[in-house]
Design a protein around this motif. Sequence first.
Motif, PDB file in Angstrom:
ATOM      1  N   GLY A  75     -54.951  -3.048 -42.770  1.00 16.24           N
ATOM      2  CA  GLY A  75     -54.080  -1.954 -41.998  1.00 16.24           C
ATOM      3  C   GLY A  75     -53.769  -1.942 -40.688  1.00 16.24           C
ATOM      4  N   TRP A  76     -53.092  -0.669 -40.131  1.00 13.48           N
ATOM      5  CA  TRP A  76     -52.722  -0.976 -38.788  1.00 13.48           C
ATOM      6  C   TRP A  76     -53.641  -0.628 -37.850  1.00 13.48           C
ATOM      7  CZ3 TRP A  76     -48.538  -2.690 -36.287  1.00 13.48           C
ATOM      8  CH2 TRP A  76     -48.211  -2.155 -34.986  1.00 13.48           C
ATOM      9  N   ASP A  77     -53.838  -1.280 -36.463  1.00 14.80           N
ATOM     10  CA  ASP A  77     -54.651  -0.897 -35.523  1.00 14.80           C
ATOM     11  C   ASP A  77     -53.790  -1.359 -34.336  1.00 14.80           C
ATOM     12  OD1 ASP A  77     -57.932  -0.831 -34.949  1.00 14.80           O
ATOM     13  OD2 ASP A  77     -56.675  -1.702 -33.337  1.00 14.80           O
ATOM     14  N   HIS A  78     -53.920  -0.409 -33.148  1.00  8.35           N
ATOM     15  CA  HIS A  78     -52.803  -0.436 -32.262  1.00  8.35           C
ATOM     16  C   HIS A  78     -53.562  -1.415 -31.094  1.00  8.35           C
ATOM     17  CE1 HIS A  78     -49.432   2.237 -32.217  1.00  8.35           C
ATOM     18  NE2 HIS A  78     -50.476   3.272 -32.665  1.00  8.35           N
ATOM     19  N   ASP A  85     -52.270   4.914 -40.910  1.00  6.29           N
ATOM     20  CA  ASP A  85     -52.395   3.472 -40.724  1.00  6.29           C
ATOM     21  C   ASP A  85     -52.601   2.562 -42.212  1.00  6.29           C
ATOM     22  OD1 ASP A  85     -52.570   3.918 -38.053  1.00  6.29           O
ATOM     23  OD2 ASP A  85     -54.359   4.533 -37.768  1.00  6.29           O
ATOM     24  N   GLY A  86     -52.372   3.399 -43.207  1.00  9.21           N
ATOM     25  CA  GLY A  86     -52.781   2.494 -44.589  1.00  9.21           C
ATOM     26  C   GLY A  86     -53.659   3.182 -45.234  1.00  9.21           C
ATOM     27  N   LEU A  87     -53.348   2.925 -46.682  1.00  3.57           N
ATOM     28  CA  LEU A  87     -54.258   3.694 -47.709  1.00  3.57           C
ATOM     29  C   LEU A  87     -55.711   3.244 -47.313  1.00  3.57           C
ATOM     30  CD1 LEU A  87     -54.590   5.238 -50.363  1.00  3.57           C
ATOM     31  CD2 LEU A  87     -53.867   3.430 -51.796  1.00  3.57           C
ATOM     32  N   LEU A  88     -55.859   2.140 -47.615  1.00  2.00           N
ATOM     33  CA  LEU A  88     -57.219   1.471 -47.474  1.00  2.00           C
ATOM     34  C   LEU A  88     -57.809   1.711 -46.213  1.00  2.00           C
ATOM     35  CD1 LEU A  88     -57.052  -1.897 -48.948  1.00  2.00           C
ATOM     36  CD2 LEU A  88     -57.678  -0.004 -50.168  1.00  2.00           C
ATOM     37  N   ARG A  89     -57.289   1.839 -44.928  1.00  2.00           N
ATOM     38  CA  ARG A  89     -57.700   2.127 -43.644  1.00  2.00           C
ATOM     39  C   ARG A  89     -58.146   3.506 -43.741  1.00  2.00           C
ATOM     40  NH1 ARG A  89     -58.073  -1.252 -39.212  1.00  2.00           N
ATOM     41  NH2 ARG A  89     -58.651  -0.081 -37.370  1.00  2.00           N
ATOM     42  N   ALA A 108     -51.871  -1.499 -47.662  1.00  2.00           N
ATOM     43  CA  ALA A 108     -52.187  -1.593 -46.077  1.00  2.00           C
ATOM     44  C   ALA A 108     -51.046  -0.804 -45.262  1.00  2.00           C
ATOM     45  CB  ALA A 108     -52.809  -2.940 -45.872  1.00  2.00           C
ATOM     46  N   GLY A 109     -50.029  -0.403 -45.836  1.00  2.00           N
ATOM     47  CA  GLY A 109     -48.837  -0.016 -45.150  1.00  2.00           C
ATOM     48  C   GLY A 109     -48.988   0.982 -44.284  1.00  2.00           C
ATOM     49  N   LEU A 111     -46.182   5.667 -51.474  1.00  2.00           N
ATOM     50  CA  LEU A 111     -47.045   4.658 -50.740  1.00  2.00           C
ATOM     51  C   LEU A 111     -46.251   3.255 -50.528  1.00  2.00           C
ATOM     52  CD1 LEU A 111     -50.504   5.238 -52.713  1.00  2.00           C
ATOM     53  CD2 LEU A 111     -50.066   5.671 -50.311  1.00  2.00           C
ATOM     54  N   GLY A 112     -46.494   2.832 -49.168  1.00  2.00           N
ATOM     55  CA  GLY A 112     -45.829   1.437 -48.636  1.00  2.00           C
ATOM     56  C   GLY A 112     -44.343   1.359 -48.626  1.00  2.00           C
ATOM     57  N   LEU A 113     -43.364   2.467 -48.694  1.00  2.00           N
ATOM     58  CA  LEU A 113     -42.237   2.490 -48.512  1.00  2.00           C
ATOM     59  C   LEU A 113     -42.017   2.109 -46.889  1.00  2.00           C
ATOM     60  CD1 LEU A 113     -40.221   5.198 -50.341  1.00  2.00           C
ATOM     61  CD2 LEU A 113     -39.976   2.821 -50.522  1.00  2.00           C
ATOM     62  N   ALA A 114     -42.593   2.861 -46.052  1.00  2.00           N
ATOM     63  CA  ALA A 114     -42.218   2.812 -44.767  1.00  2.00           C
ATOM     64  C   ALA A 114     -42.586   1.235 -44.236  1.00  2.00           C
ATOM     65  CB  ALA A 114     -43.103   3.899 -43.913  1.00  2.00           C
TER      66      ALA A 114
END
Length: 333
Positions: free
Chosen positions: A326-329, A232-236, A278-279, A181-184
Amino acid sequence: MSNARRSERGPMMTGGTPLRSLDEEELLGHIFPAFPPGADLVVAPGDDAAVLRTSDRTIATTDTVVLGRDWLDAWSSGADIGHKVVAQNLADVAAMGGVPTGVLVTLVADPELSLEWVLDHVRGLAEVCTAAGVAVLGGDLSSAPPGVVMVSVTALGRLDGEPVLRSGARPGDVLAVHGSLGLADAGLRLLQADAPDRLPEATERQRRPEPPLAAGPQAAAGGATAMLDVSDGLLRDGGRIARASRVVLDLDLSALVPDVDALADVLGAEQALDCVLAGGEEHSLLATFPAGVLPAGWRAIGTVRAVRDDEAPAILVGGRVVTHTGWDHFRAT
Ligand SMILES: Nc1ncnc2c1ncn2[C@@H]1O[C@H](COP(=O)(O)OP(=O)(O)OP(=O)(O)O)[C@@H](O)[C@H]1O
Ligand SMILES: Cc1ncc(C[n+]2csc(CCOP(=O)(O)O)c2C)c(N)n1
Ligand SMILES: [Mg+2]
């Protein structure tokens, strides 16, 4: 990858042979030989469509990468992008509990893009397909305005049992992850800071995600009640399971300490935690299992409980609501 190796890499649009000096047939003539033969391929690329021998229930998914949005020329080679776009599609097949069987690949590019970049790209995507036993079924080529390069992959997969949906998590289940988790995200931050060598494992994960493909069908066979890949991230992504299943997922922060520690020396504790929670682009698998049946390679990182009257389905950390997004486009942050 070292800075020396990076600087050897020519920019995508200058040097080499521009695509505008070939016609489509010539370009395809360069591309086809790179593809793996594919045991279940009845009709290979080159006709109007391919024909694939497959199971009675077929998984289908698609995912696209765009230059400037998903990678920068200075960060990733053509082969890196071939690897990444295929891997992230195969991760979605695995996340349903399936085995990937074939991909279609569409390249839309500025005619100034070099043939050398494309051939490197095709080599990278063929490598992942070969390793996963996946056939390249074909694709499409199209030109694009100046500076635009995008690659869209559609993956097909075989389903031997029942699909594992996002909606099946039940109170009392264990929340578990297979992979890092989180590496990328740490790799993305290091590339953005022009310091890729500070944690090569992280920059490599950003360039070349390694989804645990076998863990998808393994989890399905092992009783997983819900599953997805962490894109898009663990939490998202965890929030997606929570809402689809109408449950609360409660993450145990102490189970994430090894992930945070792996990044904290380089990024500091706060950024490290942010990457882990969130990664995006990690493509590890996140799943829920009935208590007591965790298959090998999966580690428990939380629990599933019923939604109380005063709350909505959500993912919590140590019982508390957190605000990492987390990620959102599309959303401007
Ligand atoms: N433009 C679209 N038209 C139709 N369906 C779409 C479209 N975009 C997404 N979907 C569907 O919405 C669902 C969620 O898509 P999304 O791309 O967020 O998947 P994901 O696995 O959560 O993320 P990732 O793209 O990172 O793999 C999928 O079932 C997908 O097929
Ligand atoms: C230049 C550049 N800027 C930002 C990012 C980060 N990024 C892009 S897509 C994505 C989430 C997954 O997307 P999808 O849901 O489409 O799979 C993330 C975290 C990057 N890799 N390169
Ligand atoms: Mg997914």
